[in-house]
Design an enzyme around this catalytic site. Structure first.
Site, PDB file in Angstrom:
ATOM      1  N   TRP A  34       0.853  -1.179   0.000  1.00  9.75           N
ATOM      2  CA  TRP A  34       0.000   0.000   0.000  1.00  9.75           C
ATOM      3  C   TRP A  34       0.890   1.230   0.000  1.00  9.75           C
ATOM      4  CZ3 TRP A  34      -2.095   2.759   4.799  1.00  9.75           C
ATOM      5  CH2 TRP A  34      -3.067   3.706   4.447  1.00  9.75           C
ATOM      6  N   ASP A  76      -0.884  -6.225   8.905  1.00 13.68           N
ATOM      7  CA  ASP A  76      -1.841  -5.184   8.559  1.00 13.68           C
ATOM      8  C   ASP A  76      -3.080  -5.897   8.036  1.00 13.68           C
ATOM      9  OD1 ASP A  76      -1.781  -2.183   6.403  1.00 13.68           O
ATOM     10  OD2 ASP A  76      -3.327  -3.039   7.694  1.00 13.68           O
ATOM     11  N   LYS A 117     -13.578  -0.844   5.624  1.00 14.28           N
ATOM     12  CA  LYS A 117     -14.179  -1.589   4.518  1.00 14.28           C
ATOM     13  C   LYS A 117     -15.165  -2.628   4.982  1.00 14.28           C
ATOM     14  CE  LYS A 117     -10.306   0.094   2.541  1.00 14.28           C
ATOM     15  NZ  LYS A 117      -9.333   0.941   3.256  1.00 14.28           N
TER      16      LYS A 117
END
Lengths: 414, 432
Positions: free
Chosen positions: B164, B245, B281
């Site tokens: 990311w 993560d 999300k």
């Protein structure tokens, strides 16, 4: 067990943050007449937290608005929040706003606004590496100011003279003296109103003198405005200093908190207002602040900003909010005058004018650490070791007990 | 104007200041700004895509940039369990008092249970600490700051290649050095397992390795369980600190336990991990900023010490976290009917994405594309690493108003049954 390198085992226990520890001790105390004069949150005369009526109204509006979702806000926050919040502190007709040189960053409370401002200054103020630039905070100041700036990388956070303990008022000569003698380009953190913890603000004339020195010596003004409206009950009056600096031509920051004046403590609603020389400088500043935000929290939480925005942008809700703010300010003023009157009636040694001279949520009583300890341990009245009391913790029901206890502390403990 | 004839020295021989009005200085300073040397910052590569998309007037435009879920009408999706939780919370008329620095306790507890499983030995022995954070970014930031202050090993954080985009600046700003291990294999658009093992086996001991728990961002390429086991073994041999993560638990396979498998395996395997979680999300709580940071410790006593230090790190950034999203998440996780409803809805979101993957590939085949698009189906989660080159991406944006990040990553969440055909046409056009 585990592959964690051994030295997470040498993480030392950190001391708890004092003000929260105080509340924790208060909560654990079983004494029926205990009083919490510690943490800075408004309380009603029943000693209860108060969700502002206008906030309840607006929350209902939000819950029933099907058009609203939980999508990401822009990195800099809700645009209407940012502009309406800046207008609150600078005034709708601020020349700086009309000249398109005011911008803002929605942040997580006043703390978050200070943080983003500090991080930006460390990177960009007066060259590219400001770790050695002195940051001046008032003596005393809100205990987190030091940590915000030092954790942003500033190595030299220093006090400027502010509180005169002997005369229980502003040490103007000391303050101006430090302004005159500090290194040029130093950054000064100024309390816009209702100084925390002393409740002692410069007068307008005194602010003018402060501004004159700061302009002449090229010092940076970083205002912390956590109590606008809460101090005097008037938004305009409480923003006088900030607006004076703007009209005098300063480029400056103002960290705004809506925790107290909207009672939105746990929604983390803050705004970093930036006043720049012109629109172009402003644009570049905001673009760099955006980068700082992105690596800190990416984008801010929406709920609190929505509540504030809906309120500020509707004339009726705005009026209602102003009334709610006055309610809080007036109760504090009442408690101040009653506490002073009771101490005077008791003949408590010393002068107590400072209780009504001071403004906002806090009062620096002048009680020494031993007297404070007496109050906490013997009388179950919880206040900060500095002698700071939160006036909101006083109610018509406990004020006699508190006044008598202060009287005892002052007469018994030296 | 300077007042003429005014003595320069006061009574004590000290220099006296003139009564010079502010406007004098203002005039002097008018042309200059403190910020003259501040450069314009580049737009954020990911969020900047959305901003460019908004300005586009093409009715067929598609935003495949930021990873925010959209329903089949292309609309943001507020989960029913979220609306129900909000109604429950509204009825309670709760106050707005500050949360503790570490956040809402019911949330932190439920957050840890979700990741580790409620019966996990770590939770039973209280040897972990979880603090509420400002979503995933805030969690990574606190984690990075914690490691910068307390990690005794090398301050090198090994990220998968690619990772990311925001990982690097976050860790760098916290004072850590960034390094990489092989991860994505462009020739297969899949996992470079051999390369990863090879690189990891050479990482200096006690360094930090960051792993995406599931639904790798940006590639959508996840290791299989057998591969995770081998990675865990090598990581253990190298004595590395594992930083997981997990931003997509539930979103990848549709099953929250399956998506947390790697995290749980590592813990079982003896790694005391640190973990970032996001509910942006999987609960659609993007703008409420809901997340958690967990440190698995040796024992309860160590966990207490670590917790006290996390608070010291949090306080000067934002004092304490926002309540709204955490209350919603806690209400959902702790109310059985809402939790079931949530699991169904997460499953639904994951399924729609899987379906779009299949339809996109079918569309490309139908258009006669000669390329192998199997990776679009094999990849998992919100993102697809298409394999498109920057020039092709630019054409997609300029000619077809299809917005995505330069690395060829598309957010499948932005694809609908209504526009998947258009997308297949556009991709075919720039790749044939």
């Amino acid at each position: 067990q585990g592959s964690t390198p051994r030295a997470i085992s040498i993480v030392p226990q950190a001391a708890p943050v004092a003000v929260f520890k105080l509340t924790q001790d208060f909560n654990n105390d079983q004494f029926p007449n205990k009083v919490n004069l510690g943490v800075g949150a408004y309380r009603t005369d029943e000693g209860q937290p108060w969700v502002l009526p206008v906030v309840k109204k607006v929350e209902k509006i939000i819950v029933h608005d099907d058009r609203l979702n939980h999508e990401y806000l822009p990195i800099l926050g809700l645009p209407e929040f940012r502009s309406s919040a800046s207008k609150i502190v600078l005034g709708d007709n601020s020349p700086a706003i009309l000249e398109n040189r005011v911008g803002a960053v929605q942040c997580l409370g006043g703390t978050g606004a200070l943080k983003i401002g500090a991080e930006f200054l460390r990177r960009f103020y007066n060259g590219s590496n400001n770790t050695k630039t002195p940051i001046y905070v008032s003596a005393p100041t809100w205990e987190n100011h030091n940590a915000v700036f030092s954790s942003a990388g500033f190595e030299d956070v220093r006090p400027y003279r502010y509180w005169d303990a002997e005369k229980r008022g502003l040490d103007l000569a000391g303050f101006l003296g430090d302004l005159e003698s500090c290194p040029e380009h130093s950054v000064f953190v100024l309390h816009a109103c209702a100084h925390n913890p002393t409740g002692t603000d410069p007068t307008q004339e005194q602010w003018k003198q402060i501004a004159e020195v700061m302009m002449r010596r090229k010092l940076f003004a970083f205002f912390d405005s956590a109590y606008q409206g809460f101090a005097s009950g008037s938004l305009e009056k409480d923003a006088w200093a900030v607006r004076y600096f703007v009209s005098s031509g300063f480029e400056m920051f103002c960290a705004q908190s809506f925790s107290k004046n909207f009672g939105l403590y746990n929604e983390r609603v803050g705004n970093l207002t930036v006043v720049a020389r012109d629109a172009d400088n402003l644009k570049r500043v905001l673009s760099q602040m955006e980068k700082v935000v992105r690596i800190t929290w990416s984008n801010p939480p929406s709920q609190g900003a929505r509540i504030v925005t809906i309120t500020l942008t509707s004339p009726e809700l705005f009026s209602e909010w102003q009334e709610n703010v006055k309610t809080m300010a007036n109760r504090v003023l009442l408690m101040r005058s009653q506490l002073k009157a009771k101490l005077q009636a008791l003949g408590t040694p010393g002068t107590w004018d400072h209780i009504t001279d001071q403004i906002g949520m806090f009062s620096f009583t002048g009680l020494n650490p031993k007297q404070v300890e007496y109050l906490v341990k013997e009388k179950h009245i919880y206040l900060m070791a500095s002698g700071r009391i939160n006036m909101c913790g006083l109610t018509t029901k406990n004020i006699d007990y508190v006044a008598e206890s202060i009287h005892e502390a002052v007469t018994k403990v030296q | 104007m300077l007042k003429a004839g005014r003595a320069n020295k006061g009574k004590n021989g000290k220099k006296k200041s003139y009564n010079i009005p502010l406007s004098y200085y203002t005039h002097l300073l008018w042309c200059s700004s403190w910020w003259g040397g501040v450069q314009m910052g580049p737009p954020d590569p990911i969020l900047g895509v959305t901003e460019a998309f908004k300005k586009d007037t093409n009715p067929k435009k598609m935003n495949l940039g930021v990873g925010a879920y959209r329903d089949d009408q292309g609309k943001p999706f507020v989960l029913s369990c979220v609306r129900k939780a909000e109604a429950i919370i509204a009825a309670k008329q709760l106050d707005k008092e500050y949360l503790p620095i570490g956040g809402l306790a019911e949330f932190s507890k439920a957050c840890a249970q979700l990741a580790l499983g409620p019966e996990n030995e770590v939770l039973k022995s209280s040897r972990s600490v979880t603090v509420q954070t400002i979503s995933g970014t805030g969690s990574l930031r606190i984690g990075a700051n914690f490691l910068a202050r307390f990690h005794p090993g090398p301050h090198d954080v090994y990220l998968p290649k690619p990772s990311w985009g925001n990982h690097t600046p976050i860790f760098r700003d916290a004072g850590m050095q960034l390094k990489a291990y092989r991860y994505y294999e462009p020739s297969t658009c899949g996992f470079d397992f051999k390369g990863a093992l090879d690189d990891i086996s050479k990482i200096p001991e006690q360094s930090i390795i960051l792993l995406h728990a599931c639904a790798h961002n940006p590639t959508g390429v996840d290791p299989r369980p057998e591969q995770w086991k081998e990675i865990a073994d090598i990581v253990k041999k190298r004595n590395l600190l594992v930083f997981f993560d997990m931003a997509y638990q539930g979103f990848a396979s549709g099953d929250i336990d399956r998506d947390a498998w790697a995290v749980r395996h590592f813990i079982e395997n003896g790694h005391n991990i640190v973990l970032s979680q996001s509910f942006a999300k999987n609960m659609g709580l993007y703008g409420e900023r809901v997340g958690g940071f967990t440190v698995v410790c040796k024992d309860a006593e160590e966990a207490k010490r670590v917790e006290s230090q996390l608070k010291i790190l949090i306080r000067p950034i934002y004092s304490n976290p926002p309540v709204n999203g955490a209350r919603i998440a806690a209400t959902i996780l702790n109310t059985p009917e809402l939790r079931s409803l949530w699991l169904e809805e997460v499953h639904g979101m994951a399924n729609r994405i899987i379906k779009m993957r299949e339809q996109l590939v079918a569309g490309l085949k139908k258009n006669g594309s000669s390329h192998n698009w199997q990776h679009v189906i094999d990849q998992i989660g919100m993102f697809c690493f298409t394999g498109l080159k920057p020039e092709q991406v630019e054409r997609l944006t300029k000619e077809f108003s299809v917005y995505m990040t330069k690395d060829g990553r598309i957010s499948m969440a932005g694809v609908t049954s209504g526009n998947v055909g258009y997308l297949a046409d556009a991709i075919h056009a720039v790749t044939k």
